[in-house]
Write a protein that holds these residues in place. Structure first.
Motif, PDB file in Angstrom:
ATOM      1  N   GLN A 182      43.232  40.662  40.413  1.00 37.73           N
ATOM      2  CA  GLN A 182      42.860  40.375  39.031  1.00 37.73           C
ATOM      3  C   GLN A 182      41.995  39.124  38.995  1.00 37.73           C
ATOM      4  O   GLN A 182      42.407  38.064  39.462  1.00 37.73           O
ATOM      5  CB  GLN A 182      44.114  40.161  38.176  1.00 37.73           C
ATOM      6  N   ILE A 215      47.584  36.306  30.829  1.00 44.48           N
ATOM      7  CA  ILE A 215      46.991  37.419  31.577  1.00 44.48           C
ATOM      8  C   ILE A 215      45.583  37.069  32.033  1.00 44.48           C
ATOM      9  O   ILE A 215      45.194  37.322  33.180  1.00 44.48           O
ATOM     10  CB  ILE A 215      46.991  38.689  30.708  1.00 44.48           C
ATOM     11  N   ARG A 235      52.615  45.650  28.868  1.00 41.38           N
ATOM     12  CA  ARG A 235      51.672  46.550  29.542  1.00 41.38           C
ATOM     13  C   ARG A 235      51.286  46.014  30.913  1.00 41.38           C
ATOM     14  O   ARG A 235      51.232  46.772  31.894  1.00 41.38           O
ATOM     15  CB  ARG A 235      50.417  46.741  28.678  1.00 41.38           C
ATOM     16  N   LYS A 236      51.029  44.715  30.988  1.00 44.00           N
ATOM     17  CA  LYS A 236      50.624  44.125  32.259  1.00 44.00           C
ATOM     18  C   LYS A 236      51.758  44.194  33.275  1.00 44.00           C
ATOM     19  O   LYS A 236      51.534  44.519  34.449  1.00 44.00           O
ATOM     20  CB  LYS A 236      50.196  42.669  32.051  1.00 44.00           C
ATOM     21  N   GLU A 294      52.220  47.377  35.256  1.00 46.26           N
ATOM     22  CA  GLU A 294      51.278  47.648  36.339  1.00 46.26           C
ATOM     23  C   GLU A 294      51.685  46.988  37.655  1.00 46.26           C
ATOM     24  O   GLU A 294      51.082  47.262  38.692  1.00 46.26           O
ATOM     25  CB  GLU A 294      49.883  47.141  35.944  1.00 46.26           C
ATOM     26  N   ARG A 315      57.483  42.324  38.784  1.00 42.93           N
ATOM     27  CA  ARG A 315      57.778  42.539  37.362  1.00 42.93           C
ATOM     28  C   ARG A 315      59.109  41.873  36.980  1.00 42.93           C
ATOM     29  O   ARG A 315      59.205  41.194  35.951  1.00 42.93           O
ATOM     30  CB  ARG A 315      57.837  44.037  37.062  1.00 42.93           C
TER      31      ARG A 315
END
Length: 273
Positions: free
Chosen positions: A21, A50, A125-126, A129, A135
């Motif tokens: 990212q 993010i 949402r992030k 992934e 997570r």
């Protein structure tokens, strides 16, 4: 990865699956501007996090899983939010425990751990992934613990209190968005106070103090947070070396004396003038 993370090879295997990212500074600045306009827009903090995340949390994740409590979070797939929203359990704890103080704080402010999740759908949402261990680590340490940091440190939910909590949290977690907010936030706080006819003396000192508190404290993510809920809050603060926020309290006392304000956002105080 379903088994417990044990050694460096396991950690490397998890980190190798994390999507790359790039840092997006313009997106972060847009979120920062929106947050300055509406300090209660929690989603903007999430979007900033993010945009600035990059690969910054790899080192903190390695540190987290080097402790037994971190290993347990991954192995047992713990949800701190679920425990914090179990108010029946929290009521069984002793009156001066961290858990009871947390429950009183959340009731007083009209908050819930689930509500924070629902207010930050971009984070949800992030997180979806990411590999499960990352997570679990991210949701446990940087999202679900936020209001616990308020209770542990004694900072309120006014704008200055929020900036100070993020200053403490940055020293603990090294999340770039927290540093950006705690650096620019004092200017926003002073603007709101000036609109209410109050000088901003002490605001920057309070945030500097918060950074010192965060640096000097024990590394809280390394601890069994669920177990801490049952501990006496005063004793826990002493054990974790969490100093009192003297400078912050001085600012709050001065505002109360000048205006009769008791709690709530400074932005609302400014609108009444």
């Amino acid at each position: 990865m379903t088994a417990s993370i044990i050694g460096p090879e396991d950690i490397d295997a998890v980190l190798a699956t994390v999507p790359r990212q790039r840092i997006r500074p313009l997106d972060a600045m847009r979120a920062l501007i929106r947050l300055a306009r509406d300090p209660e827009d929690t989603q903007q903090v999430a979007l900033m996090g993010i945009a600035l995340a990059g690969r910054s949390q790899r080192r903190v994740f390695r540190r987290f899983v080097s402790f037994p409590a971190g290993q347990a979070v991954i192995r047992e797939k713990r949800s701190l939010a679920r425990t914090l929203d179990d108010h029946d359990y929290l009521r069984t704890l002793k009156p001066n425990s961290l858990g009871r103080h947390y429950l009183a704080f959340m009731k007083r402010e009209g908050l819930s751990a689930r509500g924070l999740i629902e207010a930050t759908p971009a984070v949800t949402r992030k997180l979806s992934e990411l590999p499960e261990p990352i997570r679990l680590f991210s949701s446990y340490t940087s999202r679900d613990m936020h209001d616990l940091y308020h209770v542990l440190t004694g900072y309120g939910r006014d704008e200055l209190g929020e900036v100070c909590v993020l200053a403490v949290s940055y020293e603990q977690l090294r999340i770039r968005a927290f540093r950006l907010i705690s650096t620019t936030g004092p200017f926003v706080v002073r603007r709101y106070l000036r609109k209410a006819g109050i000088d901003g003396d002490g605001v920057f000192a309070a945030v500097r103090e918060a950074r010192r508190i965060g640096r000097a404290a024990a590394w809280i993510p390394s601890l069994d947070i669920e177990a801490l809920l049952a501990e006496d809050l005063d004793e826990l603060r002493a054990r974790l070396n969490l100093a009192e926020p003297v400078a912050y309290r001085a600012v709050i006392a001065r505002i109360r004396t000048a205006t009769g304000w008791n709690s709530g956002p400074f932005s609302a105080l400014a609108r009444t003038v």
